[in-house]
Design an enzyme around this catalytic site. Structure first.
Site, PDB file in Angstrom:
ATOM      1  N   CYS A  76       0.743  -1.049   0.014  1.00 51.95           N
ATOM      2  CA  CYS A  76      -0.033   0.182  -0.075  1.00 51.95           C
ATOM      3  C   CYS A  76       0.807   1.435   0.042  1.00 51.95           C
ATOM      4  O   CYS A  76       1.658   1.297   0.984  1.00 51.95           O
ATOM      5  CB  CYS A  76      -0.762  -0.206   1.301  1.00 51.95           C
ATOM      6  SG  CYS A  76      -1.806   1.376   1.439  1.00 51.95           S
ATOM      7  N   CYS A 188      -0.986   3.786  -6.354  1.00 47.41           N
ATOM      8  CA  CYS A 188      -1.781   3.223  -5.617  1.00 47.41           C
ATOM      9  C   CYS A 188      -2.192   1.648  -5.662  1.00 47.41           C
ATOM     10  O   CYS A 188      -2.400   1.491  -7.080  1.00 47.41           O
ATOM     11  CB  CYS A 188      -3.182   3.845  -5.466  1.00 47.41           C
ATOM     12  SG  CYS A 188      -4.445   3.030  -4.573  1.00 47.41           S
TER      13      CYS A 188
HETATM   14  N1  DGL Z   1      -3.999   0.682  -1.894  1.00 49.95           N
HETATM   15  C1  DGL Z   1      -3.593   1.916  -1.216  1.00 49.95           C
HETATM   16  C2  DGL Z   1      -2.568   2.490  -1.624  1.00 49.95           C
HETATM   17  O1  DGL Z   1      -1.667   1.762  -2.427  1.00 49.95           O
HETATM   18  C3  DGL Z   1      -4.647   3.040  -0.822  1.00 49.95           C
HETATM   19  C4  DGL Z   1      -5.951   2.800  -0.977  1.00 49.95           C
HETATM   20  C5  DGL Z   1      -6.751   3.562   0.130  1.00 49.95           C
HETATM   21  O2  DGL Z   1      -7.066   4.769  -0.159  1.00 49.95           O
HETATM   22  O3  DGL Z   1      -7.390   3.160   1.005  1.00 49.95           O
HETATM   23  O4  DGL Z   1      -2.152   3.710  -1.667  1.00 49.95           O
END
Ligand code: DGL
Length: 263
Positions: A76, A188
């Site tokens: 993430c 993301c």
């Molecule tokens: N998947 C997450 C990232 O790579 C974030 C998604 C969210 O906002 O929860 O930043």
């Protein structure tokens, strides 16, 4: 359990981290993995940095206590920016690998002198010091255009229709000179899950994400630390999510297939 047979933890706010998990399985097919999607606290991208840091520290503590994980992959971008340093300071014995927006490969592979690189990410990722210093590093040789995408990970998380995703993307891209963009960084981990729809808007631009690079880096770290499993059977993947959604594993497996181009 022998130290090297303990599982690797992979965490995200929900399903996005499977765009990294798919490559982790490819790189290290024999490793056991505990994938934790923090659906209850999603989205991370619209929260304060301190909040995401505290949530991530607590989740990691739980994964160490309950599953004795031997390494952590923060799949993430938002949580890496907010919490990777704090996690490394707190859990000093654990190798911790975080994903970051793939600006470097996007700049290096563009084949242009001063490419226009669009970085799509959550508002929190783009507001953090980790991102601004990364962007500054490559700015002399490229134009980095940061595009916060509020709402996009939420739609992906709840398996929204392609038409709904297309419509939000249309709004998000309305301020962008689409024809001038050479490369797009999916900053993301949710966004690679809808790369096909993003691509529709940018016929000639290439898409980059850090999933494969993070998996390769994880393998390298396990080798350096001497903690690769000695199992020769296929590793087990345990899917956990903090909201106890019974559909979570099915959605995760569906998205893994999509990432790997399988139907
Ligand atoms: N998947 C997450 C990232 O790579 C974030 C998604 C969210 O906002 O929860 O930043």
């Amino acid at each position: 359990m022998s130290d090297i047979r303990r599982p690797i933890a992979v965490i995200d706010s929900g399903l996005g981290g499977v765009s990294v998990l798919a490559y982790l399985i490819e790189q290290m097919p024999n490793e056991d993995i505990v994938y934790f999607g923090d659906t209850l606290n999603a989205p991370y991208g619209s929260k304060a940095q301190e909040t995401v840091k505290n949530i991530t520290l607590a989740n990691l503590r739980m994964l160490i206590d309950k599953y004795s994980v031997k390494a952590l992959v923060i799949a993430c971008n938002t949580a890496t920016g907010a919490a990777a340093s704090a996690c490394r300071e707190t859990f000093t014995d654990l190798p911790i690998i975080g994903i970051e927006p793939a600006i470097k490969p996007a700049v290096l592979k563009s084949g242009k002198d001063n490419p226009n690189i669009l970085v799509m990410a959550t508002p929190l990722t783009l507001a953090q010091e980790k991102f601004t210093s990364l962007a500054e590093k490559y700015n002399p040789n490229s134009s980095i255009i940061a595009l916060p995408c509020p709402g996009l990970s939420e739609l992906i998380e709840r398996n929204a229709d392609d038409s709904e995703i297309r419509s939000l993307l249309g709004e998000l891209f309305s301020s962008i000179d689409i024809m001038s963009i050479d490369s797009i960084v999916l900053g993301c981990t949710h966004y690679p899950l809808v790369a096909d729809i993003i691509k529709e808007f940018f016929k000639d631009a290439s898409l980059y994400d850090g999933g494969k690079g993070t998996a390769i880096q994880t393998k390298r770290r396990l080798e350096e630390c001497g903690i690769c499993t000695d199992f020769d059977k296929k590793g087990n993947i345990l899917f956990l999510n903090s909201a106890n959604d019974p559909e979570f594993e099915n959605s995760a497996r569906k998205y893994i297939k999509k990432i790997k181009g399988e139907k």
